[in-house]
Design a protein around this motif. Structure first.
Motif, PDB file in Angstrom:
ATOM      1  N   ASP A 238       0.821  -1.217   0.000  1.00 38.54           N
ATOM      2  CA  ASP A 238       0.000   0.000   0.000  1.00 38.54           C
ATOM      3  C   ASP A 238       0.854   1.265   0.000  1.00 38.54           C
ATOM      4  O   ASP A 238       0.487   2.266  -0.621  1.00 38.54           O
ATOM      5  N   VAL A 239       1.974   1.218   0.710  1.00 35.07           N
ATOM      6  CA  VAL A 239       2.811   2.423   0.805  1.00 35.07           C
ATOM      7  C   VAL A 239       3.381   2.781  -0.560  1.00 35.07           C
ATOM      8  O   VAL A 239       3.351   3.947  -0.982  1.00 35.07           O
ATOM      9  N   HIS A 240       3.890   1.788  -1.280  1.00 39.12           N
ATOM     10  CA  HIS A 240       4.444   2.059  -2.610  1.00 39.12           C
ATOM     11  C   HIS A 240       3.355   2.520  -3.569  1.00 39.12           C
ATOM     12  O   HIS A 240       3.551   3.498  -4.316  1.00 39.12           O
ATOM     13  N   ILE A 241       2.230   1.850  -3.566  1.00 38.56           N
ATOM     14  CA  ILE A 241       1.130   2.237  -4.460  1.00 38.56           C
ATOM     15  C   ILE A 241       0.687   3.661  -4.167  1.00 38.56           C
ATOM     16  O   ILE A 241       0.399   4.450  -5.072  1.00 38.56           O
ATOM     17  N   LYS A 245       0.687   6.843  -6.824  1.00 34.81           N
ATOM     18  CA  LYS A 245      -0.507   7.647  -7.080  1.00 34.81           C
ATOM     19  C   LYS A 245      -0.243   9.123  -6.804  1.00 34.81           C
ATOM     20  O   LYS A 245      -0.713  10.001  -7.539  1.00 34.81           O
ATOM     21  N   LYS A 246       0.519   9.391  -5.766  1.00 35.61           N
ATOM     22  CA  LYS A 246       0.865  10.778  -5.437  1.00 35.61           C
ATOM     23  C   LYS A 246       1.718  11.387  -6.546  1.00 35.61           C
ATOM     24  O   LYS A 246       1.516  12.533  -6.947  1.00 35.61           O
ATOM     25  N   PHE A 247       2.671  10.608  -7.052  1.00 35.27           N
ATOM     26  CA  PHE A 247       3.543  11.071  -8.130  1.00 35.27           C
ATOM     27  C   PHE A 247       2.727  11.389  -9.383  1.00 35.27           C
ATOM     28  O   PHE A 247       2.899  12.441 -10.003  1.00 35.27           O
ATOM     29  N   LEU A 248       1.836  10.477  -9.743  1.00 34.20           N
ATOM     30  CA  LEU A 248       1.029  10.671 -10.942  1.00 34.20           C
ATOM     31  C   LEU A 248       0.073  11.841 -10.790  1.00 34.20           C
ATOM     32  O   LEU A 248      -0.202  12.567 -11.747  1.00 34.20           O
ATOM     33  N   SER A 249      -0.431  12.040  -9.575  1.00 35.74           N
ATOM     34  CA  SER A 249      -1.324  13.180  -9.302  1.00 35.74           C
ATOM     35  C   SER A 249      -0.595  14.494  -9.497  1.00 35.74           C
ATOM     36  O   SER A 249      -1.122  15.443 -10.071  1.00 35.74           O
TER      37      SER A 249
END
Length: 256
Positions: A238-241, A245-249
């Motif tokens: 979950d931490v990596h995912i 998601k934060k990077f893509l956002s």
């Protein structure tokens, strides 16, 4: 085209990642290009293989998360990680000298790619780092195992565990980078390789095989496979995912 392959006059093959808009991040097309370059470098008329990135901003920013974010399970991640791990092992054990021409920043997998080469030249002022830990994963293409094999334990361990960007000057001090250049990258590369390439190719191959034999006896291939598996497990966490998601956002917000 995500890459170019060119045979240079001095007899070496030049592979260039041509994805400046993605800071020369690696996608599946670049993987295919590296496979092709390594195959071509085995031909008798090629004395060495040089890998670089287009422009002067990035050597390679690692894996392209805009492509690899779709890999959410460890099984899916393993397929990609294993594919690139095999490519880097093929690069490492290519019976010809190899050089990473670090014309710009090298992040994560970009440092793994550089580590798999025999020599590393970097532009003064750039930064590079095994930043995987900031995304809650480890090196997953074999870079950790390669660094552990090539460099002093304390230096290698700190590079990996810190997960920080370091200056080219510092990386030169600890032996990760072999030389610095300020201006023309290809001129610096050819100057560095000039004496080496003037020798009979059979001499170069014989010396390279000394190290290949050493790495085979150290079961480096098996250690890379274990590294790939470990990273695949962390990849679906979950931490990596969440980091992905934060990077893509952020990337989406920057486009807007």
């Amino acid at each position: 085209m995500a890459y170019t392959i060119e045979k240079r006059e001095m007899g070496y093959l030049l592979f260039t990642i041509a994805r400046s808009e993605k800071r020369n991040a690696i996608n599946y097309e670049v993987m295919q290009g590296l496979t092709e370059a390594i195959k071509l470098a085995n031909e008798t008329d090629i004395k060495a293989l040089v890998i670089t990135g287009i422009g002067d901003h990035a050597f390679c920013s690692g894996g392209d998360l805009s492509v690899f974010h779709r890999l959410e399970t460890k099984e899916d991640a393993y397929q990609m990680l294993s594919k690139m791990g095999n490519i880097l092992y093929s690069l490492l054990t290519l019976p010809k000298p190899t050089l990473a021409l670090m014309n710009g920043i090298a992040l994560g997998g970009g440092c793994e790619l550089a580590a798999a080469c025999d020599f590393r030249l970097a532009r003064t002022g750039i930064k590079a780092g095994f930043v995987h830990g900031k995304q809650a994963i480890t090196t997953g293409w074999g870079g950790g195992s390669i660094v552990a094999e090539k460099f002093a334990a304390s230096k290698a361990m700190k590079l990996l565990m810190d997960a920080e960007l370091h200056t080219a000057e510092y990386l030169t001090e600890i032996g990760f980078i072999d030389g610095l250049f300020a201006y023309d990258s290809l001129l610096a590369c050819e100057t560095y390789l000039a004496n080496l390439l003037s020798n009979d190719p059979r001499v170069l191959q014989s010396y390279k095989k000394v190290w290949i034999r050493k790495w085979e006896e150290a079961k480096l291939s098996e250690r890379i496979e274990e590294e790939v598996n470990n990273c695949a497990v962390l990849w679906e966490g979950d931490v990596h995912i969440g980091h992905v998601k934060k990077f893509l956002s952020k990337k989406t917000m920057n486009k807007d």
